[in-house]
Design a protein around this motif. Structure first.
Motif, short mmCIF file in Angstrom:
data_model
loop_
_atom_site.label_atom_id
_atom_site.label_comp_id
_atom_site.label_asym_id
_atom_site.label_seq_id
_atom_site.Cartn_x
_atom_site.Cartn_y
_atom_site.Cartn_z
N ARG A 54 0.74 -1.26 0.10
CA ARG A 54 -0.04 -0.18 -0.04
C ARG A 54 0.86 1.25 -0.16
NH1 ARG A 54 -4.72 1.37 4.52
NH2 ARG A 54 -5.29 3.41 3.76
N GLN A 96 2.44 1.57 -3.51
CA GLN A 96 1.73 2.20 -4.53
C GLN A 96 1.63 3.79 -4.33
OE1 GLN A 96 -2.00 0.20 -4.29
NE2 GLN A 96 -2.93 1.22 -6.18
N SER A 140 -0.12 -1.33 -10.52
CA SER A 140 -0.61 -2.94 -10.53
C SER A 140 -0.08 -3.25 -11.98
CB SER A 140 -2.32 -2.68 -10.65
OG SER A 140 -2.70 -1.69 -11.75
#
Length: 510
Positions: free
Chosen positions: A165, A168, A356
């Motif tokens: 997380r 990202q 992603s």
């Protein structure tokens, strides 16, 4: 003359000298009998090493250690350990600086080293950090913290700042840094297209974590300019002999840390001031650490400083090593097929990619993992034995140093181990997928929290280069060597870069 010689002999062997000789001889006999009767030590790698003699044994260990290191094949350092394994078995003793170290080569040794426990679950090892790591990285750094409540507390705060997380959230800034680096390094190629990429790669791997860890914008370049030489000095000091009196690399590393700390303290003060004023907490690691300490009292300022230092140092050379190894193998003509597959995968993601997207690039990930198998950035780790244990019929005594070898234990467990084959990691039956079969980022309690960050950073660099250029070595005998414990490419790794658009145009004209 005979009388004079006899008189000198009598004087030399007076009571004090006889007593000293008796004590030394008694120590040797007692230590030898203890080893033979109470414990069974594994074989020694050298006849002059591992003698149970005060001072003399330590000096012999150091002499043999330096001698063996000087003869080490720097391009294939793991072969020395594999050779000893074939000669002595998987469990043996070897000199390590001024002491003897015990080692178990193979997955069993990795399991004990990475869990600190024997097969029956008994804890027998503890974190052992060399003076350079303790004093230059910081005694509060996660890498130097003993197993227990304090280590768990630090891990609980550190790991989320490097979790998927968080990565990202860092991704956009990391991509921007890599784009900027590409323009600076390759925007205007020399006439022969040759760029020595090693130093530019080192610069990039300082800029990216500076923004990520410290949350800096354009001022990151200024901070890097101020601190780059300090970080290099600290790394050199980490792997140097811990002698301050001679003013060598160790002393310079300590001085560099002393100069770096005020920079970090200043940034901590800025974050606290911002948060006290109600400003939203940034996504960078430093802001997260400061918030944790201020809101929950979980980290002291000294602990925050040491975590920031260790992230810089631990991630710097290892990331450089991974990128250097990837380029080294992708530039080899025999790996043209791998390069073609890798490029084909990247072309499926044109333009700007997302976090992603990168996670979905399985061939890119497998290529990087295969490069880590070929050249593990760190060849071995050490731990301290806190409780004696038996293995293979030998006794590993308490107080000894235990070494577990990553490269020697896992590099040659596959067919054709010198070949670059990313597809190995698609085979779930491969030894690389067995427990402790592949541990370049360690495992369990000591799993490197920066694993995802290192693969992400290296992946973005490799993606950009294989899409933009055809590459080939410009050095007649390219190689990468351990120097002294991290990878160094030949002559700054000169590579000839040909823009793919230009090449396609030339082929169309022809």
């Amino acid at each position: 003359q005979d009388m004079a010689w006899k008189l000198e002999t009598d004087v030399l062997w007076t009571a004090p000298y006889q007593t000293l000789a008796t004590v030394v001889l008694g120590w040797i006999v007692a230590a030898t009998l203890w080893r033979l009767m109470i414990s069974k030590p594994p074989p020694s790698s050298h006849p002059l090493a591992c003698w149970p003699v005060p001072f003399i044994g330590s000096m012999l260990n150091f002499i043999v250690f330096v001698s063996e290191m000087s003869k080490l094949d720097k391009e294939r350092p793991w072969e020395a350990i594999i050779g000893l394994q074939k000669q002595l078995g998987r469990t043996f003793r070897m000199p390590f600086l001024f002491e003897e170290a015990y080692t178990i080569v193979g997955k069993e040794g990795l399991k004990i080293g990475l869990t600190c426990k024997t097969e029956d679950g008994e804890r027998v090892l503890e974190v052992q950090s060399q003076p350079g790591i303790v004093n230059i990285w910081g005694k509060n750094a996660l890498s130097n913290t003993e197993i227990g409540e304090r280590r768990d507390r630090i891990k609980k705060i550190i790991h989320p700042t490097l979790a998927p997380r968080a990565l990202q959230a860092y991704f956009a800034g990391m991509t921007k840094d890599v784009d900027k680096w590409m323009t600076k390094t390759f925007g205007k190629l020399p006439s022969d297209g040759v760029v020595r990429v090693y130093e530019p790669i080192r610069e990039l791997t300082m800029v990216v974590p500076t923004r990520m860890v410290l949350g800096l914008g354009e001022e990151a370049d200024e901070i890097v300019a101020r601190t780059r030489h300090l970080l290099i000095a600290m790394w050199d000091g980490t792997i140097a002999l811990p002698l301050t009196a001679l003013g060598g690399d160790y002393a310079k590393g300590l001085a560099a840390r002393k100069e770096l700390i005020p920079v970090i303290r200043e940034l901590i003060a800025q974050r606290r001031k911002q948060q006290a004023g109600g400003e939203q907490c940034g996504i960078d690691m430093l802001s997260q650490l400061v918030r944790a300490s201020d809101e929950q009292g979980k980290l002291s300022e000294e602990e925050i400083i040491d975590q920031v230092v260790v992230i810089f140092l631990a991630g710097y050379e290892t990331s450089v090593s991974l990128i250097v190894t990837a380029l080294h193998y992708l530039c080899k003509p025999e790996n043209a097929g791998v390069l073609a597959k890798l490029r084909a995968e990247q072309e499926q993601y044109p333009g700007v990619v997302s976090y992603s997207d990168v996670q979905a690039m399985s061939y890119l990930r497998n290529t990087l993992l295969e490069c880590l198998r070929l050249y593990s950035p760190v060849q071995q780790f050490t731990k301290k034995v806190i409780k004696a244990f038996d293995f293979d019929g030998f006794t590993i005594p308490a107080g000894a140093t235990f070494i577990y070898h990553i490269a020697a234990s896992q590099r040659n467990t596959v067919e054709d181990p010198d070949e670059l084959r990313p597809e190995r990691f698609d085979d779930q039956a491969s030894p690389l997928h067995a427990p402790y079969g592949f541990t370049p980022f360690a495992a369990n309690e000591f799993l490197c929290p920066g694993k995802g960050f290192a693969l992400l950073e290296a992946g973005l660099v490799v993606r950009q280069l294989v899409l933009a250029f055809d590459m080939q070595h410009a050095c007649p005998a390219p190689a990468i060597r351990m120097d002294p414990i991290f990878l160094r490419p030949t002559d700054g790794q000169p590579i000839r870069f040909t823009p793919r658009a230009a090449r396609a145009s030339d082929e169309h004209t022809n």
